[in-house]
Design an enzyme around this catalytic site. Structure first.
Site: not given
Length: 348
Positions: A103, A197, A230
């Site tokens: 990721r 991220k 989220e």
């Protein structure tokens, strides 16, 4: 801007005076030895929370907390051009390191940052860093930056990207107490930035702070279509009244490694008959608030029960049995799961 009748010199003198009337003097460090001495003095007697750091700029591992710094002209510092990720160190094992690294590099690709090392070398560095740290429980955090070079917007002046990592010695334990949440009023990130991220976490910080202002643990983002998104740095999951585990779709939010693992281990409860099914789907705010159980999902939790949202109880307002059953499955995976998920750190 100077006021009429005042000179630049007068303004400078006025700025150097603090409220008690004493002149504020700024230290000038004429040598690196003098600065290092000052830095080490600052850290003297404090616990070694950060036992080790890696910096590609320095070209190695640093054990002195006073020297765990990055350049001011690094574009991650002044432009936010960087990405990061985290892995858990538990009982001397790195949990889900490969999934997090995958990721991590996907985030870097979206941010148009080329890693100075291939994935295999990044992994080797992180393992060596964990080994030297001698930390048996904590977190391993790492960053890819466009790199140092200048203070301009474009990274073209950066000679190379930079890789940083630090081991944080901290307690990791299973969360069992329920928390309260609120709906965030802070606009959530667009899908491009939410699905990578990256280090631009100001919306996340403000969302967390607004929750704390009213005595809640964290906030929940609702997307532009009215669906649950989220939390500020965690995924969210629900157990419906039909005993289905439901997580929001990942097309507009970060694909959490722990959330993805939850979807896998939860199948065991389906086989037992405790859960009817497991799925990802759009879930409206109304449906979510009417769920039987609710939880945050994140690396260091691994699950955090949610018992109240905007002052309204979730289910019966108590920590849910299925939430804790799922938490137990994830925790067992973290402390005793397969070797494909847990890497034994070769401590020196």
């Amino acid at each position: 801007m100077a006021t009429p009748g005042s000179s630049c010199t007068e303004k400078s003198v006025m700025a150097s005076v603090v409220e008690n009337g004493e002149e504020f003097k700024v230290d000038v460090f004429s040598s690196s030895e003098e600065l290092l001495s000052k830095l080490q003095e600052k850290w003297k007697g404090k616990p070694k929370t950060y036992p080790a750091m890696y910096s590609s700029v320095f070209g190695g591992i640093i054990l002195d907390q006073a020297m765990m710094v990055i350049p001011m002209d690094d574009h991650m510092v002044h432009r936010g051009h960087g990405v990061f990720d985290t892995a858990i160190i538990l009982d001397g094992h790195l949990y889900e390191l490969d999934a997090h690294l995958t990721r991590f590099l996907k985030s870097a690709s979206k941010a148009r940052i080329d890693s100075p090392f291939p994935k295999s070398t990044l992994k080797t560095i992180l393992i060596q860093l964990s080994s030297v740290s001698n930390c048996k429980q904590g977190t391993l955090r790492y960053w890819l930056s466009a790199g140092p070079g200048d203070f301009l917007l474009s990274p073209t002046g950066c000679s190379s990207s930079a890789f940083y990592a630090v081991v944080i010695d901290e307690s990791i334990s299973q969360c069992k107490e329920g928390v309260k949440v609120v709906t965030s009023t802070i606009p959530m990130k667009s899908p491009l930035f939410a699905t990578m991220k990256n280090v631009n976490y100001l919306p996340n910080v403000l969302a967390k702070m607004e929750a704390e202002d009213v005595g809640a643990s964290a906030s929940i983002w609702i997307d532009d279509e009215g669906f649950v998104a989220e939390g500020p740095n965690v995924n969210v999951a629900f157990v419906t009244n039909e005993n289905e585990l439901v997580l929001p779709l990942f097309d507009k939010i970060l694909s959490g490694c722990t959330a993805m693992r939850l979807l896998e281990v939860a199948e065991e409860l389906v086989e037992r008959g405790s859960l009817k099914g497991v799925r990802v789907a759009n879930i409206s705010m109304e449906e979510a608030k009417g769920a039987k159980e609710m939880m945050f999902v994140g690396s260091t939790l691994p699950l955090l029960p949610i018992v109240e949202w905007d002052g309204v109880p979730i289910g019966d307002g108590e920590v849910g049995e299925l939430t804790m059953a799922l938490s137990d499955l994830l925790w067992q995976d973290m402390v005793g799961g397969p070797e494909t998920k847990r890497f034994l750190v070769p401590y020196v």
